[in-house]
Scaffold this motif. Sequence first.
Motif, PDB file in Angstrom:
ATOM      1  N   THR A 267     -33.263   4.293 -12.938  1.00  0.00           N
ATOM      2  CA  THR A 267     -34.524   3.838 -13.525  1.00  0.00           C
ATOM      3  C   THR A 267     -34.282   3.115 -14.840  1.00  0.00           C
ATOM      4  OG1 THR A 267     -35.648   5.732 -12.516  1.00  0.00           O
ATOM      5  CG2 THR A 267     -36.793   4.609 -14.313  1.00  0.00           C
TER       6      THR A 267
ATOM      7  N   GLU B  48     -42.532  -5.604 -15.224  1.00  0.00           N
ATOM      8  CA  GLU B  48     -42.096  -5.986 -13.882  1.00  0.00           C
ATOM      9  C   GLU B  48     -40.986  -7.021 -14.004  1.00  0.00           C
ATOM     10  OE1 GLU B  48     -45.367  -7.423 -11.583  1.00  0.00           O
ATOM     11  OE2 GLU B  48     -46.465  -5.505 -11.647  1.00  0.00           O
TER      12      GLU B  48
ATOM     13  N   ASN C 124     -40.998  -1.782 -13.101  1.00  0.00           N
ATOM     14  CA  ASN C 124     -41.166  -1.908 -11.656  1.00  0.00           C
ATOM     15  C   ASN C 124     -40.272  -3.051 -11.183  1.00  0.00           C
ATOM     16  OD1 ASN C 124     -43.095   0.060 -11.955  1.00  0.00           O
ATOM     17  ND2 ASN C 124     -44.838  -1.333 -11.760  1.00  0.00           N
TER      18      ASN C 124
ATOM     19  N   ASP D 192     -38.647  -5.694  -8.483  1.00  0.00           N
ATOM     20  CA  ASP D 192     -38.900  -6.468  -7.266  1.00  0.00           C
ATOM     21  C   ASP D 192     -37.564  -6.729  -6.569  1.00  0.00           C
ATOM     22  OD1 ASP D 192     -39.565  -8.264  -5.282  1.00  0.00           O
ATOM     23  OD2 ASP D 192     -40.889  -9.467  -6.551  1.00  0.00           O
TER      24      ASP D 192
ATOM     25  N   PRO E 241     -42.974  -5.918  -6.547  1.00  0.00           N
ATOM     26  CA  PRO E 241     -42.528  -4.884  -7.477  1.00  0.00           C
ATOM     27  C   PRO E 241     -42.685  -3.475  -6.907  1.00  0.00           C
ATOM     28  CG  PRO E 241     -43.920  -6.496  -8.580  1.00  0.00           C
ATOM     29  CD  PRO E 241     -44.044  -6.755  -7.115  1.00  0.00           C
TER      30      PRO E 241
ATOM     31  N   ALA F 293     -42.445   0.573  -8.050  1.00  0.00           N
ATOM     32  CA  ALA F 293     -42.330   1.548  -9.132  1.00  0.00           C
ATOM     33  C   ALA F 293     -41.429   2.688  -8.686  1.00  0.00           C
ATOM     34  CB  ALA F 293     -43.710   2.093  -9.488  1.00  0.00           C
TER      35      ALA F 293
ATOM     36  N   THR G 257     -40.968   6.553  -3.435  1.00  0.00           N
ATOM     37  CA  THR G 257     -40.245   5.305  -3.176  1.00  0.00           C
ATOM     38  C   THR G 257     -38.732   5.516  -3.166  1.00  0.00           C
ATOM     39  OG1 THR G 257     -40.275   4.712  -5.537  1.00  0.00           O
ATOM     40  CG2 THR G 257     -42.079   3.897  -4.160  1.00  0.00           C
TER      41      THR G 257
ATOM     42  N   TYR H  15     -37.354   1.963  -2.940  1.00  0.00           N
ATOM     43  CA  TYR H  15     -36.522   1.723  -4.121  1.00  0.00           C
ATOM     44  C   TYR H  15     -35.034   1.801  -3.748  1.00  0.00           C
ATOM     45  CZ  TYR H  15     -35.949   1.867  -9.265  1.00  0.00           C
ATOM     46  OH  TYR H  15     -35.656   1.575 -10.590  1.00  0.00           O
TER      47      TYR H  15
END
Length: 329
Positions: A134, A146, A245, A247, A252, A254, A259, A268
């Motif tokens: 993250t 984003e 977030n 892409d 995008p 989060a 995810t 993700y």
Amino acid sequence: MKSFKNLALLIVMGILVVFAAACGGGETAEETNTGNGEATEEEATLEGSVVIDGSGTVYPFMARMAENYMGENEEVSVEVSRAGTSAGFEKFLVAENGTDFNDASRHIKDEETAKAEELGIEVKEFQVALDGLTFVINKENDWATEMTQEEVVKIFLAEGGVTKWSDINPEWPAEEIKPMGPNENHGTNEFMFETIMEEKDFVDSVNLQQEYSTLVDLVSKDKNAIAFFGYGYYDSNKDKLSAVNVDFGNGPVAPSLDTIGLDDEAGYKPFTRPVFTYLNVDMAKEKPQVLDYAIYTMENAQDVAAETGFAPLKDEVIQESISFLEGLK
């Protein structure tokens, strides 16, 4: 008179028989087995210590697990430290007095496996959860919420050519970006460098720290800071930080427990990784409390993962680990 003595003798013998029966026929709780295959009270009571070190990312998961376990097994002390994945392996792979487990946010390296073989240590890898790398920013940063995968990675690359926010988007502030992250003791650093950055050098200005709490504090106080670490540390500091977030090509995404656990394009996945604990199998065979703790960890991994900012593993992965551990009994 003789009959009276015989009667008295019979009464005394009767009392002795009743007393012997009340004492369980001479058996005590200190015996190793009752004779019918059932464990005695002493055998069922675990005691001693379990020593764990390693990943700072996995630390919240393992610390919660240890707390829960000790609440149910008061005679066992579970010590959990967080030297970092690589530093933890150094404490795990020693000839004597090594740790029982090493938590890791990456796979064991070939040279670490070779050292284990040289020392005659049998090592077993267990996945315990899924984590999402993250990228976090200051709460006052309302422009970089984003970014594409390429944009966020470029910030940390020496060859990325990005030093100011306006280098990414001309509408963003022409202010210097302050990139940060965990240092080389952490598997998260290695995951970022080896997998995300494809082993290309970090930008010279990157601020690498040992403690995740330091990174949280630095980013929370600098609107131009951006740092990377495991989702769990962001999840427990949402009041201080915002997450970027990312892409990956389909809009995008989060980072979240939902995810991170997705396998499809809506998830993700490109920034998702498994996290592990490594067991010294020899210690599990020698010390009952170590094996019991290992089994307890896998039986409760899904619940504790969700409580500490990780996506839980699938049932089949958990069951495979439990089956292996049960086979060590």
